[in-house]
Design an enzyme around this catalytic site. Sequence first.
Site, PDB file in Angstrom:
ATOM      1  N   LYS A  69     -22.950 -65.026 -63.934  1.00 47.12           N
ATOM      2  CA  LYS A  69     -22.368 -66.060 -64.811  1.00 47.12           C
ATOM      3  C   LYS A  69     -23.488 -66.836 -65.489  1.00 47.12           C
ATOM      4  CE  LYS A  69     -20.401 -70.116 -63.355  1.00 47.12           C
ATOM      5  NZ  LYS A  69     -19.378 -71.073 -62.901  1.00 47.12           N
ATOM      6  N   ARG A 113     -12.178 -72.068 -59.704  1.00 48.28           N
ATOM      7  CA  ARG A 113     -12.870 -71.726 -58.454  1.00 48.28           C
ATOM      8  C   ARG A 113     -13.506 -72.968 -57.830  1.00 48.28           C
ATOM      9  NH1 ARG A 113     -18.120 -73.590 -59.435  1.00 48.28           N
ATOM     10  NH2 ARG A 113     -19.610 -71.902 -59.692  1.00 48.28           N
ATOM     11  N   THR A 140     -12.158 -82.385 -66.417  1.00 48.37           N
ATOM     12  CA  THR A 140     -11.655 -81.038 -66.105  1.00 48.37           C
ATOM     13  C   THR A 140     -11.643 -80.774 -64.602  1.00 48.37           C
ATOM     14  OG1 THR A 140     -12.584 -80.285 -68.180  1.00 48.37           O
ATOM     15  CG2 THR A 140     -12.040 -78.582 -66.575  1.00 48.37           C
ATOM     16  N   GLN A 141     -12.756 -81.089 -63.931  1.00 50.65           N
ATOM     17  CA  GLN A 141     -12.830 -80.754 -62.496  1.00 50.65           C
ATOM     18  C   GLN A 141     -11.835 -81.587 -61.693  1.00 50.65           C
ATOM     19  OE1 GLN A 141     -14.520 -78.050 -62.337  1.00 50.65           O
ATOM     20  NE2 GLN A 141     -15.416 -78.433 -64.362  1.00 50.65           N
ATOM     21  N   ASP A 230     -24.492 -81.467 -59.212  1.00 52.66           N
ATOM     22  CA  ASP A 230     -24.812 -80.038 -59.180  1.00 52.66           C
ATOM     23  C   ASP A 230     -26.109 -79.742 -59.905  1.00 52.66           C
ATOM     24  OD1 ASP A 230     -24.008 -80.564 -61.720  1.00 52.66           O
ATOM     25  OD2 ASP A 230     -22.646 -78.856 -61.907  1.00 52.66           O
ATOM     26  N   SER A 301     -20.549 -79.662 -52.950  1.00 49.03           N
ATOM     27  CA  SER A 301     -20.425 -78.385 -53.662  1.00 49.03           C
ATOM     28  C   SER A 301     -21.395 -78.349 -54.838  1.00 49.03           C
ATOM     29  CB  SER A 301     -18.996 -78.263 -54.183  1.00 49.03           C
ATOM     30  OG  SER A 301     -18.929 -77.435 -55.318  1.00 49.03           O
TER      31      SER A 301
END
Length: 331
Positions: A69, A113, A140-141, A230, A301
């Site tokens: 990706k 995901r 969005t998340q 992230d 995450s």
Amino acid sequence: MQILLLTEKDVKPLLSMSEVMEVVETAFREKALGYAQMPPKIYVTYNKYNGDLRAMPSYLERLEVSAVKVVNSHPDNPKKFKLPTVMATIILVDPKNGAALSILSGTWITAMRTGAAGGIAAKYLARKDSKIIGLVGAGTQARTQLMALLSLYGRLEEVRVWSRSEESRKKYVSEMEIVCGERARILPVKNVKDAVADADIIVTTTPSRKPLVSDEWISDGTHITCIGADAPGKEELDPSILTHAKIYVDDWEQCSHSGEINVPLAEGIITKENVCGELGEVVAGLKPGRTLSSEITVFTSTGLAVQDAVTAKLACEKALAKNLGRWIEMA
Ligand SMILES: NC(=O)c1ccc[n+]([C@@H]2O[C@H](COP(=O)([O-])OP(=O)(O)OC[C@H]3O[C@@H](n4cnc5c(N)ncnc54)[C@H](OP(=O)(O)O)[C@@H]3O)[C@@H](O)[C@H]2O)c1
């Protein structure tokens, strides 16, 4: 050589959260059991544009799924360009011969995901009687995180959502009320404290580089999923939360470099000993998750390439079954 091209429009209706959670949970397990190759994602940073680009290859050996990706994170995109903060493209590869099987838009796949990872974290780390959700961030998340929690719990009592702007809060509520229906009441709140105080599960989804959630607002028994951090320098939690919480990461290498723990680790506020393990190890039964209802648990995450690979494979299989997409001649 023919490749199946799947656009965002093709992919979006194909994925249900329950199915994505199932394949992502398997991917976490496979990684923990040593059946996945997944080098840590690599970054290039566009300092002058407040953004970055990442490359994320993986191979799940027992599932015979391999993909790479390319994904960005540009928090100013919505306001500056009317583009999403995060956009992605995925190439699904046949591990037998290295031939590309499909090129997919990966933007919705990434959101789904990531939501699924939050849902799986809640399954193993949150209290089973969780019903009050505090969302920090309303982009969005935050949408797919709520979709996953709804899929896990069926019903929630209250979802409190904070975002900097009233516009984002209102948009979130009007869109997500349609998704939730009778299954949850969604309340927009003006302060982070009002979203997180007394919440059973907190999910943070902003690109903030300074803590937003104070330790004093967190009750015993809370589970916190940290999604926004992230990349190096990003953090959303008061680091003192991490000194007394049970911390689980999605991948130690990635999280120590870029996850919620990256700044507190660099500053020596916590060390590797504060980390209980990887979520996949809990899923695989190799490490315990929550053991007491009073524990505060944190899942950080950064996003795993194996999550993308299995979700892209799911989308591709569904597209093939429905004869969707466009075949392109590559060679
Ligand atoms: N862990 C993973 O696997 C993973 C996957 C995908 C994305 N991410 C990360 O998750 C974060 C959010 O992505 P997204 O796609 O949801 O973005 P988004 O749709 O742009 O939403 C961002 C949200 O954060 C708020 N926000 C923006 N900048 C902020 C700041 N400096 N301080 C506090 N709040 C701020 C926005 O508020 P307003 O709209 O009110 O301004 C909005 O509510 C990004 O950091 C992204 O890189 C992580």
